[in-house]
Scaffold this motif. Structure first.
Motif, PDB file in Angstrom:
ATOM      1  N   ASP A   8       2.902  -4.819  -3.767  1.00 49.65           N
ATOM      2  CA  ASP A   8       2.844  -3.381  -4.024  1.00 49.65           C
ATOM      3  C   ASP A   8       1.453  -2.952  -4.491  1.00 49.65           C
ATOM      4  O   ASP A   8       0.944  -1.911  -4.066  1.00 49.65           O
ATOM      5  N   ALA A   9       0.835  -3.744  -5.353  1.00 52.45           N
ATOM      6  CA  ALA A   9      -0.513  -3.410  -5.831  1.00 52.45           C
ATOM      7  C   ALA A   9      -1.515  -3.449  -4.692  1.00 52.45           C
ATOM      8  O   ALA A   9      -2.393  -2.576  -4.592  1.00 52.45           O
ATOM      9  N   SER A  10      -1.371  -4.421  -3.811  1.00 54.21           N
ATOM     10  CA  SER A  10      -2.259  -4.516  -2.653  1.00 54.21           C
ATOM     11  C   SER A  10      -2.084  -3.307  -1.734  1.00 54.21           C
ATOM     12  O   SER A  10      -3.063  -2.728  -1.259  1.00 54.21           O
ATOM     13  N   ALA A  11      -0.829  -2.927  -1.498  1.00 56.06           N
ATOM     14  CA  ALA A  11      -0.560  -1.771  -0.641  1.00 56.06           C
ATOM     15  C   ALA A  11      -1.117  -0.485  -1.273  1.00 56.06           C
ATOM     16  O   ALA A  11      -1.693   0.359  -0.578  1.00 56.06           O
ATOM     17  N   TYR A  12      -0.965  -0.340  -2.599  1.00 57.80           N
ATOM     18  CA  TYR A  12      -1.478   0.839  -3.281  1.00 57.80           C
ATOM     19  C   TYR A  12      -3.010   0.877  -3.203  1.00 57.80           C
ATOM     20  O   TYR A  12      -3.597   1.940  -2.956  1.00 57.80           O
ATOM     21  N   ALA A  13      -3.645  -0.278  -3.380  1.00 54.35           N
ATOM     22  CA  ALA A  13      -5.115  -0.331  -3.289  1.00 54.35           C
ATOM     23  C   ALA A  13      -5.579   0.050  -1.882  1.00 54.35           C
ATOM     24  O   ALA A  13      -6.565   0.779  -1.724  1.00 54.35           O
ATOM     25  N   LYS A  14      -4.867  -0.414  -0.884  1.00 56.90           N
ATOM     26  CA  LYS A  14      -5.223  -0.078   0.499  1.00 56.90           C
ATOM     27  C   LYS A  14      -5.076   1.426   0.748  1.00 56.90           C
ATOM     28  O   LYS A  14      -5.964   2.063   1.324  1.00 56.90           O
ATOM     29  N   ARG A  15      -3.945   1.994   0.287  1.00 60.36           N
ATOM     30  CA  ARG A  15      -3.742   3.441   0.448  1.00 60.36           C
ATOM     31  C   ARG A  15      -4.819   4.227  -0.285  1.00 60.36           C
ATOM     32  O   ARG A  15      -5.339   5.221   0.228  1.00 60.36           O
ATOM     33  N   SER A  16      -5.158   3.792  -1.484  1.00 58.33           N
ATOM     34  CA  SER A  16      -6.189   4.479  -2.270  1.00 58.33           C
ATOM     35  C   SER A  16      -7.538   4.456  -1.558  1.00 58.33           C
ATOM     36  O   SER A  16      -8.251   5.461  -1.515  1.00 58.33           O
ATOM     37  N   TYR A  17      -7.875   3.307  -1.008  1.00 53.28           N
ATOM     38  CA  TYR A  17      -9.137   3.195  -0.272  1.00 53.28           C
ATOM     39  C   TYR A  17      -9.135   4.123   0.941  1.00 53.28           C
ATOM     40  O   TYR A  17     -10.107   4.853   1.173  1.00 53.28           O
ATOM     41  N   GLU A  18      -8.033   4.103   1.708  1.00 58.03           N
ATOM     42  CA  GLU A  18      -7.947   4.967   2.891  1.00 58.03           C
ATOM     43  C   GLU A  18      -8.024   6.440   2.501  1.00 58.03           C
ATOM     44  O   GLU A  18      -8.679   7.244   3.179  1.00 58.03           O
ATOM     45  N   ASN A  19      -7.371   6.798   1.400  1.00 57.86           N
ATOM     46  CA  ASN A  19      -7.423   8.182   0.929  1.00 57.86           C
ATOM     47  C   ASN A  19      -8.826   8.561   0.473  1.00 57.86           C
ATOM     48  O   ASN A  19      -9.276   9.692   0.685  1.00 57.86           O
ATOM     49  N   SER A  20      -9.539   7.632  -0.137  1.00 63.47           N
ATOM     50  CA  SER A  20     -10.915   7.894  -0.572  1.00 63.47           C
ATOM     51  C   SER A  20     -11.838   8.119   0.620  1.00 63.47           C
ATOM     52  O   SER A  20     -12.685   9.024   0.597  1.00 63.47           O
ATOM     53  N   VAL A  21     -11.667   7.323   1.649  1.00 61.06           N
ATOM     54  CA  VAL A  21     -12.482   7.487   2.861  1.00 61.06           C
ATOM     55  C   VAL A  21     -12.188   8.839   3.497  1.00 61.06           C
ATOM     56  O   VAL A  21     -13.103   9.580   3.888  1.00 61.06           O
ATOM     57  N   ALA A  22     -10.911   9.191   3.593  1.00 63.48           N
ATOM     58  CA  ALA A  22     -10.537  10.484   4.175  1.00 63.48           C
ATOM     59  C   ALA A  22     -11.084  11.634   3.323  1.00 63.48           C
ATOM     60  O   ALA A  22     -11.548  12.650   3.864  1.00 63.48           O
ATOM     61  N   ALA A  63      -0.730  11.000  -7.148  1.00 64.03           N
ATOM     62  CA  ALA A  63      -0.454   9.667  -6.593  1.00 64.03           C
ATOM     63  C   ALA A  63      -0.480   8.615  -7.701  1.00 64.03           C
ATOM     64  O   ALA A  63       0.368   7.711  -7.732  1.00 64.03           O
ATOM     65  N   LEU A  64      -1.429   8.727  -8.620  1.00 62.15           N
ATOM     66  CA  LEU A  64      -1.522   7.786  -9.733  1.00 62.15           C
ATOM     67  C   LEU A  64      -0.293   7.873 -10.633  1.00 62.15           C
ATOM     68  O   LEU A  64       0.280   6.854 -11.022  1.00 62.15           O
ATOM     69  N   VAL A  65       0.119   9.086 -10.970  1.00 61.88           N
ATOM     70  CA  VAL A  65       1.302   9.275 -11.816  1.00 61.88           C
ATOM     71  C   VAL A  65       2.540   8.723 -11.122  1.00 61.88           C
ATOM     72  O   VAL A  65       3.359   8.019 -11.732  1.00 61.88           O
ATOM     73  N   SER A  66       2.682   8.998  -9.848  1.00 61.81           N
ATOM     74  CA  SER A  66       3.827   8.506  -9.090  1.00 61.81           C
ATOM     75  C   SER A  66       3.853   6.981  -9.050  1.00 61.81           C
ATOM     76  O   SER A  66       4.892   6.356  -9.276  1.00 61.81           O
TER      77      SER A  66
END
Length: 145
Positions: A65-79, A107-110
């Motif tokens: 889950d932490a890996s998936a969240y980090a990946k989503r965060s990175y993708e969101n940062s790029v976007a 997203a962080l709170v969720s």
């Protein structure tokens, strides 16, 4: 006199036979108690092992889950960087940046809430096999008393 010797001998045999029966009964009870305690301890070890397996599976899930969240965060940062690069005016920049900050915070709170719930659930699952064994041990102690 012979009668007294015979009576004393009979009484001695009766006393020794009774003592032998009591000793045999005590030995059998001790053996049963030892077997029960061995079985109870075996169950305790199995409960600890089960708790360990549950903890390992839970920690593995946390890692995924932490890996998936980090990946989503990175993708969101790029976007977000692409979106900010495409703005035309300072007012639009401030609007987009505010929206992006709000989305990131939400997203962080969720994610934090989900993680906290998952942690509490895992803690309950880890403790459950141990609680079951403690309850069984308490019942055994109560029934033995």
């Amino acid at each position: 006199m012979e009668e007294q010797i015979k009576t004393a001998t009979d009484q001695a045999q009766t006393v020794f036979a009774a003592a032998g029966e009591r000793a045999k009964s005590a030995a059998e009870k001790g053996t049963r108690l030892f077997e029960e305690m061995s079985e109870l301890n075996k169950g305790h070890v199995e409960a600890v092992m089960e708790s360990g397996r549950i903890a390992a599976r839970g920690l593995e899930a946390f890692g995924r889950d932490a890996s998936a969240y980090a990946k989503r965060s990175y993708e969101n940062s790029v976007a977000a960087a692409r979106t900010l690069a495409a703005v035309k005016t300072p007012a639009e920049f401030m609007q987009v940046q505010g929206d992006l900050i709000r989305q990131s915070f939400d997203a962080l709170v969720s994610e934090s809430s989900r993680s906290a719930e998952q942690t509490l659930k895992l803690a309950g699952e880890i403790v459950q096999p141990l609680q079951n064994r403690w309850a069984l041990a308490a019942d055994k102690v109560r029934s033995a008393a």
